[in-house]
Scaffold this motif. Structure first.
Motif, PDB file in Angstrom:
ATOM      1  N   ARG A   3       0.834  -1.210   0.000  1.00 54.13           N
ATOM      2  CA  ARG A   3       0.000   0.000   0.000  1.00 54.13           C
ATOM      3  C   ARG A   3       0.863   1.253   0.000  1.00 54.13           C
ATOM      4  O   ARG A   3       0.564   2.223  -0.680  1.00 54.13           O
ATOM      5  N   ARG A   4       1.943   1.234   0.755  1.00 53.40           N
ATOM      6  CA  ARG A   4       2.811   2.403   0.847  1.00 53.40           C
ATOM      7  C   ARG A   4       3.432   2.721  -0.514  1.00 53.40           C
ATOM      8  O   ARG A   4       3.465   3.873  -0.932  1.00 53.40           O
ATOM      9  N   ILE A   5       3.886   1.708  -1.208  1.00 59.61           N
ATOM     10  CA  ILE A   5       4.475   1.912  -2.541  1.00 59.61           C
ATOM     11  C   ILE A   5       3.408   2.379  -3.522  1.00 59.61           C
ATOM     12  O   ILE A   5       3.618   3.299  -4.313  1.00 59.61           O
ATOM     13  N   GLY A   6       2.234   1.770  -3.464  1.00 59.59           N
ATOM     14  CA  GLY A   6       1.142   2.136  -4.362  1.00 59.59           C
ATOM     15  C   GLY A   6       0.696   3.571  -4.180  1.00 59.59           C
ATOM     16  O   GLY A   6       0.536   4.318  -5.150  1.00 59.59           O
ATOM     17  N   PHE A   7       0.517   3.980  -2.920  1.00 55.01           N
ATOM     18  CA  PHE A   7       0.104   5.358  -2.672  1.00 55.01           C
ATOM     19  C   PHE A   7       1.219   6.337  -2.997  1.00 55.01           C
ATOM     20  O   PHE A   7       0.965   7.454  -3.426  1.00 55.01           O
ATOM     21  N   GLY A   8       2.464   5.918  -2.823  1.00 51.23           N
ATOM     22  CA  GLY A   8       3.588   6.762  -3.219  1.00 51.23           C
ATOM     23  C   GLY A   8       3.617   6.974  -4.724  1.00 51.23           C
ATOM     24  O   GLY A   8       3.842   8.094  -5.204  1.00 51.23           O
ATOM     25  N   LEU A   9       3.375   5.898  -5.472  1.00 51.92           N
ATOM     26  CA  LEU A   9       3.315   6.020  -6.934  1.00 51.92           C
ATOM     27  C   LEU A   9       2.151   6.893  -7.381  1.00 51.92           C
ATOM     28  O   LEU A   9       2.272   7.656  -8.342  1.00 51.92           O
ATOM     29  N   LEU A  10       1.033   6.790  -6.689  1.00 48.97           N
ATOM     30  CA  LEU A  10      -0.105   7.661  -7.005  1.00 48.97           C
ATOM     31  C   LEU A  10       0.263   9.127  -6.794  1.00 48.97           C
ATOM     32  O   LEU A  10      -0.085   9.983  -7.615  1.00 48.97           O
ATOM     33  N   GLY A  11       0.968   9.409  -5.724  1.00 48.27           N
ATOM     34  CA  GLY A  11       1.415  10.769  -5.475  1.00 48.27           C
ATOM     35  C   GLY A  11       2.351  11.272  -6.552  1.00 48.27           C
ATOM     36  O   GLY A  11       2.245  12.415  -7.009  1.00 48.27           O
ATOM     37  N   VAL A  52      -3.983  -1.114  -5.926  1.00 46.01           N
ATOM     38  CA  VAL A  52      -3.751  -0.805  -4.513  1.00 46.01           C
ATOM     39  C   VAL A  52      -4.939  -1.191  -3.655  1.00 46.01           C
ATOM     40  O   VAL A  52      -4.784  -1.704  -2.545  1.00 46.01           O
ATOM     41  N   THR A  53      -6.144  -0.985  -4.155  1.00 42.67           N
ATOM     42  CA  THR A  53      -7.329  -1.251  -3.345  1.00 42.67           C
ATOM     43  C   THR A  53      -7.910  -2.639  -3.567  1.00 42.67           C
ATOM     44  O   THR A  53      -8.969  -2.953  -3.018  1.00 42.67           O
ATOM     45  N   ALA A  54      -7.247  -3.489  -4.305  1.00 36.83           N
ATOM     46  CA  ALA A  54      -7.774  -4.819  -4.595  1.00 36.83           C
ATOM     47  C   ALA A  54      -7.912  -5.674  -3.333  1.00 36.83           C
ATOM     48  O   ALA A  54      -8.821  -6.496  -3.235  1.00 36.83           O
ATOM     49  N   ASP A  55      -7.037  -5.478  -2.362  1.00 38.88           N
ATOM     50  CA  ASP A  55      -7.101  -6.317  -1.175  1.00 38.88           C
ATOM     51  C   ASP A  55      -7.824  -5.659   0.006  1.00 38.88           C
ATOM     52  O   ASP A  55      -7.807  -6.194   1.111  1.00 38.88           O
TER      53      ASP A  55
END
Length: 59
Positions: A3-11, A52-55
């Motif tokens: 999640r941290r990597i996914g939200f970082g990539l979104l940013g 990111v939100t799949a799980d």
């Protein structure tokens, strides 16, 4: 995907969507240069949000 990597990539994608058209694409005279970029960024954000939100599950 973490999640941290996914939200970082979104940013990073959101910041790139603001900065790139006004810096790297500044000399592109056609309006569709930025439109294509923003369209591709939009698709990337949608796909990344799905990953990111799949799980996420209700408890």
């Amino acid at each position: 995907m973490s999640r941290r990597i996914g939200f970082g990539l979104l940013g990073v994608l959101v910041v790139a969507a603001v900065i790139v058209p006004y810096t790297l694409l500044r000399d592109v005279q056609a309006w569709y240069g930025s439109l294509l970029f923003w369209g591709l960024i939009g698709l990337a954000v949608i796909v990344l949000n799905l990953l990111v939100t799949a799980d996420f599950k209700e408890k």
